[in-house]
Design a protein around this motif. Structure first.
Motif, PDB file in Angstrom:
ATOM      1  N   GLU A  68       0.842  -1.204   0.000  1.00 37.27           N
ATOM      2  CA  GLU A  68       0.000   0.000   0.000  1.00 37.27           C
ATOM      3  C   GLU A  68       0.871   1.246   0.000  1.00 37.27           C
ATOM      4  OE1 GLU A  68      -3.927   2.016   2.057  1.00 37.27           O
ATOM      5  OE2 GLU A  68      -2.940   0.373   3.114  1.00 37.27           O
ATOM      6  N   ALA A  69       0.638   2.093  -0.980  1.00 37.38           N
ATOM      7  CA  ALA A  69       1.356   3.366  -1.056  1.00 37.38           C
ATOM      8  C   ALA A  69       0.344   4.478  -0.818  1.00 37.38           C
ATOM      9  CB  ALA A  69       2.005   3.524  -2.424  1.00 37.38           C
ATOM     10  N   SER A  70       0.808   5.585  -0.261  1.00 33.85           N
ATOM     11  CA  SER A  70      -0.091   6.716  -0.026  1.00 33.85           C
ATOM     12  C   SER A  70      -0.528   7.257  -1.379  1.00 33.85           C
ATOM     13  CB  SER A  70       0.630   7.816   0.739  1.00 33.85           C
ATOM     14  OG  SER A  70       1.718   8.282  -0.033  1.00 33.85           O
ATOM     15  N   SER A  71      -1.767   7.745  -1.436  1.00 32.97           N
ATOM     16  CA  SER A  71      -2.204   8.260  -2.742  1.00 32.97           C
ATOM     17  C   SER A  71      -2.912   9.587  -2.580  1.00 32.97           C
ATOM     18  CB  SER A  71      -3.082   7.234  -3.450  1.00 32.97           C
ATOM     19  OG  SER A  71      -4.291   7.074  -2.766  1.00 32.97           O
ATOM     20  N   TYR A  72      -4.165   9.603  -2.972  1.00 32.40           N
ATOM     21  CA  TYR A  72      -4.893  10.864  -3.040  1.00 32.40           C
ATOM     22  C   TYR A  72      -5.501  11.317  -1.721  1.00 32.40           C
ATOM     23  CZ  TYR A  72      -5.019  11.266  -8.120  1.00 32.40           C
ATOM     24  OH  TYR A  72      -4.709  11.453  -9.417  1.00 32.40           O
ATOM     25  N   GLY A  73      -5.477  10.461  -0.695  1.00 32.68           N
ATOM     26  CA  GLY A  73      -6.266  10.792   0.479  1.00 32.68           C
ATOM     27  C   GLY A  73      -7.721  10.831   0.044  1.00 32.68           C
ATOM     28  N   ASP A  74      -8.452  11.821   0.492  1.00 38.73           N
ATOM     29  CA  ASP A  74      -9.861  11.906   0.107  1.00 38.73           C
ATOM     30  C   ASP A  74     -10.098  12.923  -1.006  1.00 38.73           C
ATOM     31  OD1 ASP A  74     -10.601   9.918   1.721  1.00 38.73           O
ATOM     32  OD2 ASP A  74     -11.542  11.166   3.260  1.00 38.73           O
ATOM     33  N   GLY A  75      -9.027  13.444  -1.561  1.00 41.97           N
ATOM     34  CA  GLY A  75      -9.186  14.489  -2.568  1.00 41.97           C
ATOM     35  C   GLY A  75      -9.160  13.950  -3.990  1.00 41.97           C
ATOM     36  N   MET A  76      -8.978  14.839  -4.941  1.00 38.72           N
ATOM     37  CA  MET A  76      -8.941  14.445  -6.346  1.00 38.72           C
ATOM     38  C   MET A  76      -7.581  14.761  -6.954  1.00 38.72           C
ATOM     39  SD  MET A  76     -12.661  15.646  -7.678  1.00 38.72           S
ATOM     40  CE  MET A  76     -13.411  14.436  -8.749  1.00 38.72           C
ATOM     41  N   GLU A  77      -6.618  15.125  -6.139  1.00 37.47           N
ATOM     42  CA  GLU A  77      -5.295  15.497  -6.639  1.00 37.47           C
ATOM     43  C   GLU A  77      -4.218  14.633  -6.010  1.00 37.47           C
ATOM     44  OE1 GLU A  77      -3.326  17.520  -8.630  1.00 37.47           O
ATOM     45  OE2 GLU A  77      -5.197  17.660  -9.763  1.00 37.47           O
ATOM     46  N   SER A  78      -3.256  14.222  -6.783  1.00 40.46           N
ATOM     47  CA  SER A  78      -2.140  13.427  -6.269  1.00 40.46           C
ATOM     48  C   SER A  78      -1.281  14.270  -5.331  1.00 40.46           C
ATOM     49  CB  SER A  78      -1.284  12.955  -7.442  1.00 40.46           C
ATOM     50  OG  SER A  78      -0.067  12.456  -6.971  1.00 40.46           O
ATOM     51  N   SER A  79      -0.771  13.631  -4.264  1.00 41.95           N
ATOM     52  CA  SER A  79       0.104  14.356  -3.331  1.00 41.95           C
ATOM     53  C   SER A  79       1.517  14.482  -3.919  1.00 41.95           C
ATOM     54  CB  SER A  79       0.183  13.605  -2.003  1.00 41.95           C
ATOM     55  OG  SER A  79       0.733  12.332  -2.232  1.00 41.95           O
ATOM     56  N   ARG A  80       1.840  13.646  -4.894  1.00 45.38           N
ATOM     57  CA  ARG A  80       3.158  13.593  -5.531  1.00 45.38           C
ATOM     58  C   ARG A  80       4.266  13.148  -4.578  1.00 45.38           C
ATOM     59  NH1 ARG A  80       0.163  17.242  -7.695  1.00 45.38           N
ATOM     60  NH2 ARG A  80      -0.080  17.338  -9.960  1.00 45.38           N
ATOM     61  N   GLU A  81       3.926  12.869  -3.365  1.00 48.37           N
ATOM     62  CA  GLU A  81       4.892  12.358  -2.399  1.00 48.37           C
ATOM     63  C   GLU A  81       4.442  10.960  -2.057  1.00 48.37           C
ATOM     64  OE1 GLU A  81       5.923  14.104   1.514  1.00 48.37           O
ATOM     65  OE2 GLU A  81       5.908  15.955   0.308  1.00 48.37           O
ATOM     66  N   VAL A  82       5.228   9.964  -2.425  1.00 44.38           N
ATOM     67  CA  VAL A  82       4.769   8.598  -2.251  1.00 44.38           C
ATOM     68  C   VAL A  82       5.398   7.991  -1.001  1.00 44.38           C
ATOM     69  CG1 VAL A  82       4.570   6.349  -3.366  1.00 44.38           C
ATOM     70  CG2 VAL A  82       4.603   8.418  -4.759  1.00 44.38           C
ATOM     71  N   ARG A  83       4.547   7.516  -0.111  1.00 45.40           N
ATOM     72  CA  ARG A  83       5.031   6.838   1.097  1.00 45.40           C
ATOM     73  C   ARG A  83       4.486   5.424   1.109  1.00 45.40           C
ATOM     74  NH1 ARG A  83       2.733   8.790   5.677  1.00 45.40           N
ATOM     75  NH2 ARG A  83       1.100   9.672   4.380  1.00 45.40           N
ATOM     76  N   ILE A  84       5.283   4.499   1.596  1.00 48.73           N
ATOM     77  CA  ILE A  84       4.818   3.111   1.695  1.00 48.73           C
ATOM     78  C   ILE A  84       4.114   2.936   3.037  1.00 48.73           C
ATOM     79  CG2 ILE A  84       5.526   0.673   1.705  1.00 48.73           C
ATOM     80  CD1 ILE A  84       5.855   2.208  -1.004  1.00 48.73           C
ATOM     81  N   LEU A  85       2.832   2.619   2.976  1.00 48.11           N
ATOM     82  CA  LEU A  85       2.042   2.454   4.191  1.00 48.11           C
ATOM     83  C   LEU A  85       2.013   0.995   4.644  1.00 48.11           C
ATOM     84  CD1 LEU A  85      -1.010   4.677   3.174  1.00 48.11           C
ATOM     85  CD2 LEU A  85       1.038   5.356   4.436  1.00 48.11           C
ATOM     86  N   LYS A  86       2.126   0.093   3.668  1.00 47.48           N
ATOM     87  CA  LYS A  86       2.168  -1.333   3.996  1.00 47.48           C
ATOM     88  C   LYS A  86       3.080  -2.003   2.989  1.00 47.48           C
ATOM     89  CE  LYS A  86      -0.323  -5.613   3.593  1.00 47.48           C
ATOM     90  NZ  LYS A  86       0.848  -6.192   2.915  1.00 47.48           N
ATOM     91  N   ASP A  87       4.106  -2.686   3.485  1.00 41.17           N
ATOM     92  CA  ASP A  87       5.075  -3.318   2.575  1.00 41.17           C
ATOM     93  C   ASP A  87       4.668  -4.769   2.290  1.00 41.17           C
ATOM     94  OD1 ASP A  87       7.303  -3.738   1.024  1.00 41.17           O
ATOM     95  OD2 ASP A  87       8.706  -2.899   2.480  1.00 41.17           O
ATOM     96  N   LEU A  88       5.373  -5.380   1.318  1.00 47.53           N
ATOM     97  CA  LEU A  88       5.130  -6.784   0.982  1.00 47.53           C
ATOM     98  C   LEU A  88       5.408  -7.678   2.188  1.00 47.53           C
ATOM     99  CD1 LEU A  88       6.984  -6.996  -2.457  1.00 47.53           C
ATOM    100  CD2 LEU A  88       4.548  -6.654  -2.040  1.00 47.53           C
ATOM    101  N   ARG A  89       4.729  -8.812   2.250  1.00 44.94           N
ATOM    102  CA  ARG A  89       5.023  -9.790   3.296  1.00 44.94           C
ATOM    103  C   ARG A  89       6.274 -10.595   2.939  1.00 44.94           C
ATOM    104  NH1 ARG A  89       0.668 -11.386   6.645  1.00 44.94           N
ATOM    105  NH2 ARG A  89       2.037 -13.016   7.435  1.00 44.94           N
ATOM    106  N   GLY A  90       6.430 -10.892   1.643  1.00 46.12           N
ATOM    107  CA  GLY A  90       7.500 -11.811   1.240  1.00 46.12           C
ATOM    108  C   GLY A  90       8.635 -11.128   0.503  1.00 46.12           C
ATOM    109  N   ALA A  91       9.768 -11.854   0.388  1.00 48.62           N
ATOM    110  CA  ALA A  91      10.928 -11.367  -0.374  1.00 48.62           C
ATOM    111  C   ALA A  91      10.682 -11.622  -1.864  1.00 48.62           C
ATOM    112  CB  ALA A  91      12.177 -12.100   0.080  1.00 48.62           C
ATOM    113  N   ILE A  92      11.270 -10.779  -2.710  1.00 53.11           N
ATOM    114  CA  ILE A  92      11.080 -10.962  -4.162  1.00 53.11           C
ATOM    115  C   ILE A  92      12.399 -11.171  -4.893  1.00 53.11           C
ATOM    116  CG2 ILE A  92       8.883  -9.694  -4.285  1.00 53.11           C
ATOM    117  CD1 ILE A  92      10.526  -7.285  -5.370  1.00 53.11           C
TER     118      ILE A  92
END
Ligand code: IMP
Length: 178
Positions: A68-92
């Motif tokens: 899960e990456a941060s996105s629009y929140g509740d608005g209609m515009e991109s924040s342009r700052e991407v934060r990882i809110l939830k990472d993968l469980r497994g290694a790739i």
């Protein structure tokens, strides 16, 4: 909660989406033919319906993981700052990976997530987006597969929300304020 009332006009029907997913699945299965086990990574939350339909069409051995990456929140515009809110469980590392996104808009999200995952040294990594708004692009990034090119309109449905609403629509529609 959006304050202004709006209606939703159908842009892409459920039937059209299903037909396109059949074609995309065939192309993806060809690309990854012979893979040991493809890790299909869904970007939460907008891709959850798309990934569910896609993996059921894919004729390949797969695992599913989510990021899960941060996105629009509740608005209609991109924040342009991407934060990882939830990472993968497994290694790739050393694995084949398909990243599944709902929409590429400015391109910041998928570009950032791709860079992050590539640094973990997967054997092969590809990206797919159900929708692409090419005219909105602000960074140099294109998904390897795109379901549909769409105009510069705010869309909802098929997993995609406006302020957390309308994810349950079986089709993609545009938001029109009334
Ligand atoms: P980008 O980083 O600007 O490419 O934005 C990608 C993310 O923004 C998508 O994964 C969606 O979560 C969100 N997004 C972009 N366009 C729309 C839209 O029309 N409706 C709802 N969400 C959108």
């Amino acid at each position: 909660m959006p304050e202004r009332p709006y209606v939703i006009d159908e842009l892409i029907s459920a039937k059209t989406i299903a037909a396109r997913i059949e074609d995309l699945s065939r192309e993806i299965a060809e690309e990854f033919a012979g893979t040991d086990k493809l890790i299909v990574v869904g970007l939460l939350r907008g891709s959850f319906v798309f990934i569910a339909d896609l993996v059921r069409e894919l004729d390949l051995p797969i695992e599913v993981d989510f990021l899960e990456a941060s996105s629009y929140g509740d608005g209609m515009e991109s924040s342009r700052e991407v934060r990882i809110l939830k990472d993968l469980r497994g290694a790739i590392e050393g694995r084949d990976v398909l990243v599944v996104e709902d929409i590429v808009d400015t391109g910041y999200t998928l570009k950032h997530v791709s860079g992050l995952l590539r640094a973990r040294k997967p054997a092969r990594m590809k990206t797919i987006a159900l929708l692409n708004k090419q005219v909105r692009r602000e960074v140099d990034f294109n998904a390897d597969w795109v379901g549909f090119e769409i105009p510069d309109e705010f869309v909802v449905g098929y997993g995609i929300d406006f302020a957390q609403r309308n994810r349950d629509l079986p089709y993609i529609g545009t938001v029109r304020f009334t």
